[in-house]
Design a protein around this motif. Structure first.
Motif, PDB file in Angstrom:
ATOM      1  N   ASP A  28       0.841  -1.201   0.000  1.00  0.00           N
ATOM      2  CA  ASP A  28       0.000   0.000   0.000  1.00  0.00           C
ATOM      3  C   ASP A  28       0.874   1.249   0.000  1.00  0.00           C
ATOM      4  OD1 ASP A  28      -2.347  -1.522   0.149  1.00  0.00           O
ATOM      5  OD2 ASP A  28      -2.510  -1.299   2.333  1.00  0.00           O
ATOM      6  N   LEU A  29       1.859   1.267   0.897  1.00  0.00           N
ATOM      7  CA  LEU A  29       2.725   2.440   1.014  1.00  0.00           C
ATOM      8  C   LEU A  29       3.510   2.684  -0.267  1.00  0.00           C
ATOM      9  CD1 LEU A  29       3.948   1.871   4.659  1.00  0.00           C
ATOM     10  CD2 LEU A  29       2.276   3.553   3.880  1.00  0.00           C
ATOM     11  N   ASP A  30       3.941   1.604  -0.922  1.00  0.00           N
ATOM     12  CA  ASP A  30       4.641   1.764  -2.200  1.00  0.00           C
ATOM     13  C   ASP A  30       3.712   2.330  -3.267  1.00  0.00           C
ATOM     14  OD1 ASP A  30       6.997   0.835  -1.096  1.00  0.00           O
ATOM     15  OD2 ASP A  30       6.733  -1.217  -1.842  1.00  0.00           O
ATOM     16  N   GLN A  31       2.465   1.878  -3.286  1.00  0.00           N
ATOM     17  CA  GLN A  31       1.492   2.383  -4.260  1.00  0.00           C
ATOM     18  C   GLN A  31       1.136   3.835  -3.995  1.00  0.00           C
ATOM     19  OE1 GLN A  31      -1.855  -0.260  -4.071  1.00  0.00           O
ATOM     20  NE2 GLN A  31      -0.886  -1.814  -5.365  1.00  0.00           N
ATOM     21  N   ILE A  32       1.020   4.202  -2.733  1.00  0.00           N
ATOM     22  CA  ILE A  32       0.664   5.570  -2.361  1.00  0.00           C
ATOM     23  C   ILE A  32       1.753   6.529  -2.824  1.00  0.00           C
ATOM     24  CG2 ILE A  32       0.372   7.138  -0.398  1.00  0.00           C
ATOM     25  CD1 ILE A  32      -0.896   4.617   1.055  1.00  0.00           C
ATOM     26  N   ASN A  33       3.007   6.161  -2.570  1.00  0.00           N
ATOM     27  CA  ASN A  33       4.164   6.917  -3.038  1.00  0.00           C
ATOM     28  C   ASN A  33       4.074   8.414  -2.722  1.00  0.00           C
ATOM     29  OD1 ASN A  33       6.707   6.992  -4.164  1.00  0.00           O
ATOM     30  ND2 ASN A  33       5.926   7.452  -6.203  1.00  0.00           N
ATOM     31  N   GLY A  34       3.514   8.739  -1.572  1.00  0.00           N
ATOM     32  CA  GLY A  34       3.462  10.129  -1.131  1.00  0.00           C
ATOM     33  C   GLY A  34       2.284  10.939  -1.613  1.00  0.00           C
ATOM     34  N   ARG A  35       1.441  10.364  -2.445  1.00  0.00           N
ATOM     35  CA  ARG A  35       0.302  11.113  -2.991  1.00  0.00           C
ATOM     36  C   ARG A  35      -0.878  11.061  -2.019  1.00  0.00           C
ATOM     37  NH1 ARG A  35       0.697   7.783  -8.350  1.00  0.00           N
ATOM     38  NH2 ARG A  35       0.668   6.316  -6.664  1.00  0.00           N
ATOM     39  N   ARG A  36      -1.341  12.224  -1.659  1.00  0.00           N
ATOM     40  CA  ARG A  36      -2.411  12.325  -0.665  1.00  0.00           C
ATOM     41  C   ARG A  36      -3.679  11.600  -1.110  1.00  0.00           C
ATOM     42  NH1 ARG A  36      -4.264  16.673   3.444  1.00  0.00           N
ATOM     43  NH2 ARG A  36      -6.321  15.844   3.860  1.00  0.00           N
ATOM     44  N   GLU A  37      -4.075  11.760  -2.361  1.00  0.00           N
ATOM     45  CA  GLU A  37      -5.303  11.122  -2.844  1.00  0.00           C
ATOM     46  C   GLU A  37      -5.207   9.610  -2.727  1.00  0.00           C
ATOM     47  OE1 GLU A  37      -3.414  13.100  -5.055  1.00  0.00           O
ATOM     48  OE2 GLU A  37      -4.409  14.919  -4.371  1.00  0.00           O
ATOM     49  N   GLN A  38      -4.024   9.077  -3.027  1.00  0.00           N
ATOM     50  CA  GLN A  38      -3.831   7.632  -2.915  1.00  0.00           C
ATOM     51  C   GLN A  38      -3.879   7.196  -1.454  1.00  0.00           C
ATOM     52  OE1 GLN A  38      -3.488   5.379  -5.402  1.00  0.00           O
ATOM     53  NE2 GLN A  38      -3.881   7.015  -6.847  1.00  0.00           N
TER      54      GLN A  38
END
Length: 68
Positions: A28-38
């Motif tokens: 999950d954290l890799d997919q989010i990659n810092g993007r708030r919407e994710q």
């Protein structure tokens, strides 16, 4: 709010995000990659909270960080 700081420091921030929201996986954290919407989307998925609550929780978490 300057979310760019989170995006730019995502590798360091992942641990703090994981401490706050332990149901998020490493994938999950890799997919989010810092993007708030994710981040908000994954939190909705993992916790089942409504969008407004997630937005408030993320704002509260961001405001509690000492680096901003």
């Amino acid at each position: 709010m300057d979310w760019n700081r989170v995006e730019g420091n995502w590798k360091q921030m992942k641990g703090k995000v994981r401490e706050q929201w332990g149901r998020l996986t490493d994938d999950d954290l890799d997919q989010i990659n810092g993007r708030r919407e994710q981040l908000e989307g994954k939190l909705q998925e993992r916790y089942g909270y409504e969008k407004d609550r997630i937005r408030r929780d993320v704002d509260t978490w961001y405001d509690s960080q000492t680096w901003h």
